[in-house]
Design a protein around this motif. Structure first.
Motif, PDB file in Angstrom:
ATOM      1  N   ASN A  93     -23.652 -36.988  -3.169  1.00  0.00           N
ATOM      2  CA  ASN A  93     -22.381 -37.726  -3.117  1.00  0.00           C
ATOM      3  C   ASN A  93     -21.332 -37.243  -4.111  1.00  0.00           C
ATOM      4  OD1 ASN A  93     -23.104 -38.879  -5.567  1.00  0.00           O
ATOM      5  ND2 ASN A  93     -23.013 -40.997  -4.856  1.00  0.00           N
ATOM      6  N   GLY A  94     -21.650 -36.222  -4.900  1.00  0.00           N
ATOM      7  CA  GLY A  94     -20.631 -35.588  -5.722  1.00  0.00           C
ATOM      8  C   GLY A  94     -20.292 -36.285  -7.018  1.00  0.00           C
ATOM      9  N   ARG A  95     -21.025 -37.336  -7.378  1.00  0.00           N
ATOM     10  CA  ARG A  95     -20.742 -37.973  -8.655  1.00  0.00           C
ATOM     11  C   ARG A  95     -21.251 -37.092  -9.796  1.00  0.00           C
ATOM     12  NH1 ARG A  95     -21.809 -44.351  -8.844  1.00  0.00           N
ATOM     13  NH2 ARG A  95     -20.849 -43.929 -10.874  1.00  0.00           N
ATOM     14  N   PRO A  96     -20.534 -37.033 -10.904  1.00  0.00           N
ATOM     15  CA  PRO A  96     -20.992 -36.214 -12.028  1.00  0.00           C
ATOM     16  C   PRO A  96     -22.405 -36.599 -12.461  1.00  0.00           C
ATOM     17  CG  PRO A  96     -18.739 -36.917 -12.384  1.00  0.00           C
ATOM     18  CD  PRO A  96     -19.224 -37.647 -11.166  1.00  0.00           C
ATOM     19  N   ILE A  97     -23.159 -35.619 -12.885  1.00  0.00           N
ATOM     20  CA  ILE A  97     -24.550 -35.847 -13.258  1.00  0.00           C
ATOM     21  C   ILE A  97     -24.656 -36.853 -14.406  1.00  0.00           C
ATOM     22  CG2 ILE A  97     -24.637 -33.913 -14.897  1.00  0.00           C
ATOM     23  CD1 ILE A  97     -27.462 -34.923 -12.473  1.00  0.00           C
ATOM     24  N   THR A  98     -23.647 -36.922 -15.271  1.00  0.00           N
ATOM     25  CA  THR A  98     -23.682 -37.922 -16.343  1.00  0.00           C
ATOM     26  C   THR A  98     -23.632 -39.338 -15.768  1.00  0.00           C
ATOM     27  OG1 THR A  98     -21.282 -37.660 -16.554  1.00  0.00           O
ATOM     28  CG2 THR A  98     -22.673 -36.445 -18.109  1.00  0.00           C
ATOM     29  N   GLU A  99     -22.884 -39.527 -14.682  1.00  0.00           N
ATOM     30  CA  GLU A  99     -22.809 -40.842 -14.042  1.00  0.00           C
ATOM     31  C   GLU A  99     -24.102 -41.166 -13.306  1.00  0.00           C
ATOM     32  OE1 GLU A  99     -19.435 -41.588 -11.571  1.00  0.00           O
ATOM     33  OE2 GLU A  99     -17.980 -40.918 -13.068  1.00  0.00           O
ATOM     34  N   THR A 100     -24.613 -40.225 -12.532  1.00  0.00           N
ATOM     35  CA  THR A 100     -25.835 -40.524 -11.781  1.00  0.00           C
ATOM     36  C   THR A 100     -27.010 -40.737 -12.722  1.00  0.00           C
ATOM     37  OG1 THR A 100     -26.236 -38.149 -11.440  1.00  0.00           O
ATOM     38  CG2 THR A 100     -25.113 -39.326  -9.691  1.00  0.00           C
ATOM     39  N   ARG A 101     -27.040 -39.991 -13.823  1.00  0.00           N
ATOM     40  CA  ARG A 101     -28.124 -40.205 -14.799  1.00  0.00           C
ATOM     41  C   ARG A 101     -28.019 -41.603 -15.410  1.00  0.00           C
ATOM     42  NH1 ARG A 101     -28.018 -35.700 -17.215  1.00  0.00           N
ATOM     43  NH2 ARG A 101     -30.010 -34.878 -16.498  1.00  0.00           N
ATOM     44  N   ALA A 102     -26.810 -42.021 -15.762  1.00  0.00           N
ATOM     45  CA  ALA A 102     -26.624 -43.341 -16.361  1.00  0.00           C
ATOM     46  C   ALA A 102     -26.959 -44.449 -15.367  1.00  0.00           C
ATOM     47  CB  ALA A 102     -25.192 -43.490 -16.858  1.00  0.00           C
ATOM     48  N   GLN A 103     -26.626 -44.247 -14.102  1.00  0.00           N
ATOM     49  CA  GLN A 103     -26.837 -45.289 -13.102  1.00  0.00           C
ATOM     50  C   GLN A 103     -28.269 -45.313 -12.590  1.00  0.00           C
ATOM     51  OE1 GLN A 103     -25.038 -45.373  -8.924  1.00  0.00           O
ATOM     52  NE2 GLN A 103     -23.724 -46.821 -10.012  1.00  0.00           N
ATOM     53  N   LEU A 104     -28.799 -44.170 -12.175  1.00  0.00           N
ATOM     54  CA  LEU A 104     -30.129 -44.156 -11.573  1.00  0.00           C
ATOM     55  C   LEU A 104     -31.232 -44.397 -12.580  1.00  0.00           C
ATOM     56  CD1 LEU A 104     -28.432 -42.984  -9.214  1.00  0.00           C
ATOM     57  CD2 LEU A 104     -30.438 -41.640  -8.611  1.00  0.00           C
ATOM     58  N   SER A 105     -30.956 -44.170 -13.860  1.00  0.00           N
ATOM     59  CA  SER A 105     -31.978 -44.470 -14.867  1.00  0.00           C
ATOM     60  C   SER A 105     -32.272 -45.964 -14.916  1.00  0.00           C
ATOM     61  CB  SER A 105     -31.527 -43.980 -16.244  1.00  0.00           C
ATOM     62  OG  SER A 105     -30.385 -44.690 -16.678  1.00  0.00           O
ATOM     63  N   ARG A 106     -31.391 -46.764 -14.317  1.00  0.00           N
ATOM     64  CA  ARG A 106     -31.589 -48.212 -14.323  1.00  0.00           C
ATOM     65  C   ARG A 106     -32.291 -48.709 -13.063  1.00  0.00           C
ATOM     66  NH1 ARG A 106     -27.011 -51.799 -16.617  1.00  0.00           N
ATOM     67  NH2 ARG A 106     -28.929 -52.884 -17.173  1.00  0.00           N
TER      68      ARG A 106
END
Length: 497
Positions: A93-106
């Protein structure tokens, strides 16, 4: 290019038609995978598998302790797979890896939270006059449909899936046709952790599959996150058979900034509201209402922040904003930027396609954009754009700010920036929205009910509200008197309702 199949009854399954959809990386527009293009017949197959697992399978009949144990094991498995899930979601989905890491880690938190609710669940004993013991039992609904969007596919799936599973239901998931990859991965991970085959099923495909799931007679509840019109159609479909629905739909979140808050600090903090996920979020802070005495300073600071955001390859840790999900979405956003200029708003930052390296030139990027000197009645201030476009409108009084915030058909989220504690509580209470943040934005926890009012939807995801709504209540009345009931032979009949 990786060929994926649907996941039904624990097996990899093609679409009945044999047709496939191509999945692309929106940062490059290059194909990365194919998935089956499922339609109603495929939904029927998945619902039948889920129904069989519910009627005769072990999952609804497991003890609460055993079911909670499986969910905790699933949480550990998801945590172990987190790095691969981060990468996959960023590619999809093109979201920056910093965002996906912060979100999916939850994501594992939602499984642990609902496992804890399950383990701690108590059935109510109700007061009752006379010689009666009255209590309630909760039971799972049956087959539940979960329809997820492209912007937060893994997190939104986890939010509903964990609650549905904890309460003993079986599930059919229909992810966005643009971002199905992490959904397929999560379904397999959770099944391998011990959830029986047939309990989790995934049908990939487009609109027909989503409609088929919403309208299916054997689906007891639909949880949908998406556009308002899709939610309206699903609400009609479920209402016709008295099924339940939780719908989290569109938004045009107002962010009120009062003059007592440092405008530079407010702009830097609230920029996250406007530009996270490239503005592709239902609670994106798209409408900044700023008190006139600090308005110019706020606009200057927000423009500076927007111009400094690093656009680029979402797989690189230094990237702060990625692309739109598709070319169609980018065209929609650019059209709205043109509308804003035509309406007379001042384009203060962005407004175009950025210059990028050759490998990203075909991606669906839009610059972070700021419109200043807008009015609350403009289309760009009223309609959901779903892109990195912030509209800034001045106000004078607290009453005017509240009136402007509520002058919109949506009511999902809102934010208030002020150092006046009393004002923060007062304004938060007056705003018509399901969630309000004070001096922050878009913060969430598994325990916090998520959902809006007006055209932003109905019902709540997360919290005990979501957990409970995946069950139905049975009230049991037990006569505990030592005498028999003889209504017609009694001289003093009892009380009737």
């Amino acid at each position: 290019m990786i060929e994926h199949l649907m996941f039904i009854d624990g097996k990899d399954v093609p679409a009945e038609s044999g047709a496939f959809l191509t999945i692309s990386n929106p940062a490059t527009a290059r194909p990365i995978a194919t998935v089956p293009d499922g339609v109603r017949v495929d939904v029927d197959k998945a619902v039948a598998a889920a129904r069989m697992a519910f009627v005769s399978g072990p999952w609804p009949r497991m003890s609460r302790t055993d079911r909670a144990r499986v969910l905790l094991k699933a949480a550990d498995a998801l945590e172990a797979a987190s790095e691969s899930l981060f990468t996959l979601e960023t590619q999809n989905n093109g979201r920056p890896i910093t965002e996906t890491r912060a979100q999916l880690s939850r994501v594992p938190e939602w499984f642990r939270y609902n496992a804890a609710l399950l383990a701690a669940q108590r059935d109510a004993v109700l007061p009752s006059d006379g010689p009666y013991l009255t209590y309630q039992k909760r039971a799972p609904l049956g087959v539940c449909g979960i329809i997820t969007p492209f912007n937060h596919p893994a997190l939104i799936l986890a939010r509903s899936l964990s609650a549905a599973l904890a309460t003993g239901n079986t599930v059919v998931v229909k992810p966005s046709e643009l971002t199905p990859l992490t959904t397929l991965a999560i379904a397999r991970i959770v099944t391998e952790a011990g959830v029986p085959e047939g309990v989790i099923n995934v049908v990939t495909g487009g609109r027909e599959a989503g409609i088929g799931l919403s309208e299916h007679a054997d689906v007891a509840k639909v949880t949908l996150t998406g556009g308002t019109e899709a939610g309206r159609s699903a609400a009609v479909a479920t209402a016709s058979r008295f099924a339940r629905i939780t719908a989290e739909l569109g938004g045009k979140t107002p962010v009120i900034v009062f003059g007592d808050y440092d405008p530079v600090a407010a702009a830097e903090g609230a920029a996250f509201a406007a530009f996270v996920a490239s503005g592709q979020s239902c609670v994106a802070g798209a409408r900044f209402l700023v008190q006139r005495e600090r308005y110019a300073e706020f606009v200057e600071a927000l423009v500076a922040r927007a111009n400094a955001i690093k656009i680029g390859d979402p797989a690189k840790p230094e990237t702060q904003i990625g692309p739109m999900i598709s070319d169609a979405q980018r065209r929609k956003v650019l059209d709205y930027i043109s509308i804003g200029e035509e309406e007379g708003a001042r384009l203060a930052a962005g407004g175009n396609v950025p210059e990028l390296p050759d490998d990203l030139r075909d991606g669906y990027f839009v610059q972070p954009t700021v419109f200043a000197d807008a009015t609350n009645s403009m289309r760009v201030a009223q309609e959901e754009i779903f892109g990195p476009v912030a509209v800034v409108v001045p106000f004078d009084t607290e009453a005017e700010a509240i009136e402007m915030a509520n002058d919109n058909r949506f009511g999902l989220g809102a934010a208030v920036w002020t150092h006046d504690l009393a004002r923060g509580h007062r304004v938060a209470a007056a705003i018509e929205s399901g969630m309000v943040w004070v001096n922050d934005h878009h913060r969430l926890e598994p325990s916090l009910p998520w959902g809006g009012i007006k055209e932003s939807g109905a019902g709540k995801d997360a919290g005990t509200e979501s957990f409970d709504d995946f069950t139905w209540i049975k009230t049991i009345i037990v006569r505990i008197a030592d005498s028999d009931v003889d209504w017609y032979g009694s001289d003093t009949p009892g009380r009737l309702n």
